[in-house]
Design a protein around this motif. Structure first.
Motif, PDB file in Angstrom:
ATOM      1  N   LEU A  40       0.878  -1.177   0.000  1.00 18.30           N
ATOM      2  CA  LEU A  40       0.000   0.000   0.000  1.00 18.30           C
ATOM      3  C   LEU A  40       0.912   1.223   0.000  1.00 18.30           C
ATOM      4  CD1 LEU A  40      -2.566  -1.166   2.711  1.00 18.30           C
ATOM      5  CD2 LEU A  40      -2.798  -1.337   0.223  1.00 18.30           C
ATOM      6  N   GLU A  41       1.280   1.666  -1.196  1.00 23.05           N
ATOM      7  CA  GLU A  41       2.314   2.701  -1.291  1.00 23.05           C
ATOM      8  C   GLU A  41       1.926   3.997  -0.593  1.00 23.05           C
ATOM      9  OE1 GLU A  41       5.268   2.405  -1.904  1.00 23.05           O
ATOM     10  OE2 GLU A  41       5.354   0.455  -2.892  1.00 23.05           O
ATOM     11  N   ALA A  42       0.638   4.317  -0.605  1.00 22.94           N
ATOM     12  CA  ALA A  42       0.223   5.605  -0.032  1.00 22.94           C
ATOM     13  C   ALA A  42      -0.078   5.520   1.462  1.00 22.94           C
ATOM     14  CB  ALA A  42      -0.993   6.120  -0.775  1.00 22.94           C
ATOM     15  N   ALA A  43       0.194   4.355   2.083  1.00 24.00           N
ATOM     16  CA  ALA A  43      -0.136   4.194   3.499  1.00 24.00           C
ATOM     17  C   ALA A  43       0.803   5.014   4.374  1.00 24.00           C
ATOM     18  CB  ALA A  43      -0.060   2.721   3.878  1.00 24.00           C
ATOM     19  N   THR A  44       0.244   5.620   5.430  1.00 27.91           N
ATOM     20  CA  THR A  44       1.054   6.399   6.375  1.00 27.91           C
ATOM     21  C   THR A  44       1.419   5.527   7.575  1.00 27.91           C
ATOM     22  OG1 THR A  44      -0.875   7.050   7.633  1.00 27.91           O
ATOM     23  CG2 THR A  44      -0.238   8.487   5.800  1.00 27.91           C
ATOM     24  N   CYS A  45       2.103   6.145   8.517  1.00 24.94           N
ATOM     25  CA  CYS A  45       2.356   5.559   9.844  1.00 24.94           C
ATOM     26  C   CYS A  45       1.021   5.357  10.572  1.00 24.94           C
ATOM     27  CB  CYS A  45       3.231   6.552  10.607  1.00 24.94           C
ATOM     28  SG  CYS A  45       3.521   6.176  12.332  1.00 24.94           S
ATOM     29  N   ARG A  91      -7.771   4.966   7.334  1.00 27.11           N
ATOM     30  CA  ARG A  91      -7.345   5.192   5.940  1.00 27.11           C
ATOM     31  C   ARG A  91      -6.555   3.984   5.421  1.00 27.11           C
ATOM     32  NH1 ARG A  91      -2.893   7.192   3.618  1.00 27.11           N
ATOM     33  NH2 ARG A  91      -3.118   7.998   1.503  1.00 27.11           N
ATOM     34  N   ASP A 102     -10.050  11.987  -0.466  1.00 28.47           N
ATOM     35  CA  ASP A 102      -9.057  11.144  -1.144  1.00 28.47           C
ATOM     36  C   ASP A 102      -9.730  10.122  -2.064  1.00 28.47           C
ATOM     37  OD1 ASP A 102      -6.530  11.807  -0.515  1.00 28.47           O
ATOM     38  OD2 ASP A 102      -6.200  10.272   1.008  1.00 28.47           O
ATOM     39  N   VAL A 157       5.289  12.623  11.462  1.00 31.15           N
ATOM     40  CA  VAL A 157       4.302  11.873  10.659  1.00 31.15           C
ATOM     41  C   VAL A 157       3.559  12.857   9.744  1.00 31.15           C
ATOM     42  CG1 VAL A 157       2.242  10.425  10.714  1.00 31.15           C
ATOM     43  CG2 VAL A 157       4.060  10.048  12.373  1.00 31.15           C
ATOM     44  N   GLY A 194       4.776  11.581   6.517  1.00 30.58           N
ATOM     45  CA  GLY A 194       3.854  10.465   6.303  1.00 30.58           C
ATOM     46  C   GLY A 194       4.237   9.262   7.135  1.00 30.58           C
ATOM     47  N   ARG A 195       5.538   9.105   7.370  1.00 31.51           N
ATOM     48  CA  ARG A 195       6.030   7.980   8.163  1.00 31.51           C
ATOM     49  C   ARG A 195       7.066   8.484   9.147  1.00 31.51           C
ATOM     50  NH1 ARG A 195       6.640   5.733   2.796  1.00 31.51           N
ATOM     51  NH2 ARG A 195       4.671   4.739   2.281  1.00 31.51           N
ATOM     52  N   ILE A 196       7.436   7.620  10.075  1.00 30.90           N
ATOM     53  CA  ILE A 196       8.448   8.003  11.056  1.00 30.90           C
ATOM     54  C   ILE A 196       9.829   7.683  10.499  1.00 30.90           C
ATOM     55  CG2 ILE A 196       9.366   7.620  13.363  1.00 30.90           C
ATOM     56  CD1 ILE A 196       6.490   6.727  14.131  1.00 30.90           C
ATOM     57  N   PRO A 242       3.149  10.186  -1.518  1.00 33.84           N
ATOM     58  CA  PRO A 242       1.688  10.230  -1.346  1.00 33.84           C
ATOM     59  C   PRO A 242       1.292  10.100   0.132  1.00 33.84           C
ATOM     60  CG  PRO A 242       2.305   8.694  -3.107  1.00 33.84           C
ATOM     61  CD  PRO A 242       3.571   9.142  -2.464  1.00 33.84           C
ATOM     62  N   ALA A 243       2.060   9.310   0.889  1.00 35.53           N
ATOM     63  CA  ALA A 243       1.759   9.159   2.318  1.00 35.53           C
ATOM     64  C   ALA A 243       1.934  10.490   3.030  1.00 35.53           C
ATOM     65  CB  ALA A 243       2.677   8.095   2.931  1.00 35.53           C
ATOM     66  N   ARG A 270      -2.508  16.467   5.151  1.00 37.94           N
ATOM     67  CA  ARG A 270      -3.901  16.910   5.030  1.00 37.94           C
ATOM     68  C   ARG A 270      -4.740  16.452   6.232  1.00 37.94           C
ATOM     69  NH1 ARG A 270      -8.403  15.110   3.135  1.00 37.94           N
ATOM     70  NH2 ARG A 270      -7.649  13.153   2.278  1.00 37.94           N
TER      71      ARG A 270
END
Lengths: 291, 344
Positions: free
Chosen positions: A36-41, A61, A108, B283, B287-289, B331-332, B338
């Protein structure tokens, strides 16, 4: 067998070897992973306390991204797993919040309806691959390798999520180790805490706690520790030099990520599984890979 | 005539469709109350070891105790005191899970003696993290003093509205779980951070639950709550859920007490939550740590004290400073910015 794949931040940075090993092992097991490339932390432990809505939104999300692929979600980190399970539960239990989150996600083009099954790699081995199938795939049983299973916390507690009266009764890792030919040992640290979650501001707690666990594993005859969590791995492996200094004692305890132990028994080489990226030498366990 | 299933037998005998990997070991470990009650029958003998001490080195005494139906740990202790060791010191009062005085450790787990089923082999010890007065009796003084320091009472910010006070169950939801506490000290004994003594200033789960009863009450003055929270060291909680696991009142201590108190601390005493805000900012922007970025933000120049370690981590590819300093827009990152908003 297809899964949406969520490695988490640790396996994409300090524990990149876990990510590489998981891909290699998945290929051997016939697991097709869709990243899931767009996944965040998922927010680690901090976000859920100081920003519960932000926490819920980020996690839902991720679940929505998996749902869009129409795939179950596979994780390889204890804390990410619990965060996602908790967020899913809140989403189901609190319809008002669920609606609010979906409004934010709609910008999104995403939406969640509670359909994503969340499963850690450890559980996928039992529930999706199946232990009998795994046994057939073992081409190089790690006969005689004494293993200390280090569960960590968030894969066996809280009781409200996993239903253990006593989380020490969990045997998933030991049973798996036996299938791989290893001999699991009993020791006091099995389901104890590594202290990772306060280590960014104060390492001393992690160092003191984990020192006791590694020592107990060693005293009880373990040649290696195996863990399903990269955060535990970071303390057990990357902090081991500091732990030794604190205890004034050599420990030299190799620490494997769960997919690495599985991979070794499936015949993958230590190089392929990136054992060379560990801070503590793992060569001492290679003698168990003779046959 | 409706036939009854024998006691202790589940009615539904169909095997589960698949393995539930999250619960492996529950049946072998007798991990439910029903399962534990099937382990013993009248005529069985329990093997009980009790850790005893009186100002001297602790010693373990072994007792053979005849099993009685529905026997609890407290019944076993009573039998030992009445038949074998009249000088055994242990505390209990209500015998029904209300007073919170009878907590002990049984086979390495904190339990209420009055509520826990006996096991065939038991080692019974006093609680940890509190001084032992004698045998199974601990001194609750350190806990009492900590609670007193936290001033767990309500100081109204607004004048009393008169009776009946306009308070809904929704208003009281925050404090409601903490109010179930019976003060038994099981969580205090199970907490690994408290086990490290004075290493941190963490108040521990039991005192935080006491504080939560009033600090999560909407009538309390934020200035008063701020004063209390500043003394808790609450961000030293490692989130291990050991406290929740042993709580006989089933309080979700981490999720319904400690985390809401952390949220209050973040709002009222932001300096305490610097690490959490740093993580949130990272974050929100990346988007990530990125662990190096987090450590640098939280520790500043302190992070560089251990140069050999930084070099070791670089050598093994554990950290990637190029990645840390070159923030890529992914993208993350766009999504996180947002959804979480910009930097605080």
């Amino acid at each position: 067998m297809k899964f949406a794949y969520y490695p988490g931040c640790s396996a994409r940075s300090t524990c990149a070897e876990l990510n590489e090993a998981t891909h290699e092992v998945a290929a051997r097991l016939g697991l097709e992973l869709t990243p899931l490339e767009a996944a965040t932390c998922t927010g680690a432990r901090e976000l859920r306390a100081i920003d519960p809505i932000g926490f819920l939104t980020l996690n839902v999300r991720i679940l929505a991204l998996a749902q869009r692929e129409d795939l179950p979600l596979m994780t390889i980190c204890n804390t990410c797993t619990l965060n996602l399970l908790d967020a899913h539960a809140t989403f189901v239990d609190e319809p008002e919040m669920a609606r609010e989150v979906n409004v934010r996600l709609s910008e999104d083009g995403l939406s969640y309806s509670g359909r994503t099954r969340i499963s850690h790699f450890l559980w996928v081995l039992y529930e999706d691959i199946g232990i009998d199938r795994l046994r057939q795939l073992v081409v190089r049983p790690l006969n005689g390798l004494t293993v200390a299973a280090f569960y960590g916390c968030h894969i066996t507690r809280p009781p409200g999520r996993y239903n253990f009266v006593d989380s020490r009764n969990n045997v998933a890792l030991e049973r798996l180790a036996e299938v791989l030919g290893c001999r699991p040992i009993d020791y006091s640290g099995r389901t104890e805490c590594c202290g990772f979650h306060t280590a960014a501001h104060d390492e001393r707690v992690a160092i003191k706690l984990t020192g006791q666990h590694i020592k107990s594993a060693r005293t009880n005859g373990a040649r290696t520790i195996v863990t399903p969590c990269p955060l535990c791995h970071t303390v057990l492996d990357s902090f081991q030099r500091e732990i030794e200094k604190d205890m004034n004692e050599k420990l030299d305890m190799p620490v494997l990520h769960l997919p690495q132990l599985v991979g070794l028994a499936l015949g993958l080489s230590p190089e392929t599984l990136r054992l060379d990226r560990h801070m503590v030498e793992t060569r001492t366990i290679e003698s168990f890979m003779g046959s | 005539v409706v036939s009854e299933a024998p006691a202790g037998e589940p009615l539904d005998r169909t095997p589960p469709a698949t393995v539930d990997a999250r619960r492996l070991g529950q049946s072998e470990g007798y991990d439910t109350l029903a399962a534990r009650n099937t382990r013993l029958a009248i005529g069985d003998t329990l093997s009980v070891r009790v850790r005893r001490s009186e100002g001297s080195e602790p010693r373990v005494e072994q007792f053979q105790v005849p099993y009685q139906k529905w026997m609890r740990v407290l019944d076993a202790l009573n039998w030992i005191a009445e038949n074998r060791a009249p000088d055994l010191a242990y505390r209990w009062f209500c015998g029904s899970k209300m007073c919170g005085t009878c907590a002990v450790r049984m086979n390495g787990r904190e339990v209420l003696a009055c509520w826990e089923a006996v096991e065939p082999d038991m080692t019974i010890e006093p609680l940890r993290n509190l001084p032992v007065i004698r045998d199974l009796v601990v001194d609750r003084g350190p806990f009492d003093r900590k609670v007193a320091e936290l001033e767990p009472w309500i100081e109204r910010a607004a004048p009393y509205a008169g009776f009946p006070e306009p308070l809904s169950h929704r208003d009281m939801r925050g404090a409601s779980k903490a109010l179930d506490c019976i003060g038994c000290m099981c969580c205090y004994s199970a907490c690994p951070v408290i086990g490290l003594g004075d290493l941190t200033d963490f108040a521990g789960p039991a005192p935080l639950v006491q504080l939560g009863q009033t600090a999560l009450d909407p009538r309390n003055d934020p200035a008063k709550i701020e004063r209390s929270l500043a003394r808790t060291g609450i961000f030293n909680c490692v989130s291990c859920y050991k406290c929740e696991e042993v709580c006989p009142a089933a309080i979700p201590i981490v999720t319904r007490v400690i985390e809401p108190l952390k949220a209050k601390a973040a709002a009222l005493v932001p300096a305490m939550a610097a690490h959490s805000f740093a993580l949130r900012d990272i974050v929100a922007t990346r988007g990530r740590i990125d662990p190096s970025a987090l450590v640098l933000r939280v520790q500043g120049l302190r992070a560089l004290r251990n140069i050999p370690r930084v070099l070791r981590l670089l050598l093994r590819g554990k950290i990637d400073l190029i990645k840390t300093f070159l923030k890529r827009t992914t993208p993350a990152a766009v999504a996180a910015r947002r959804l979480l908003g910009g930097r605080r």
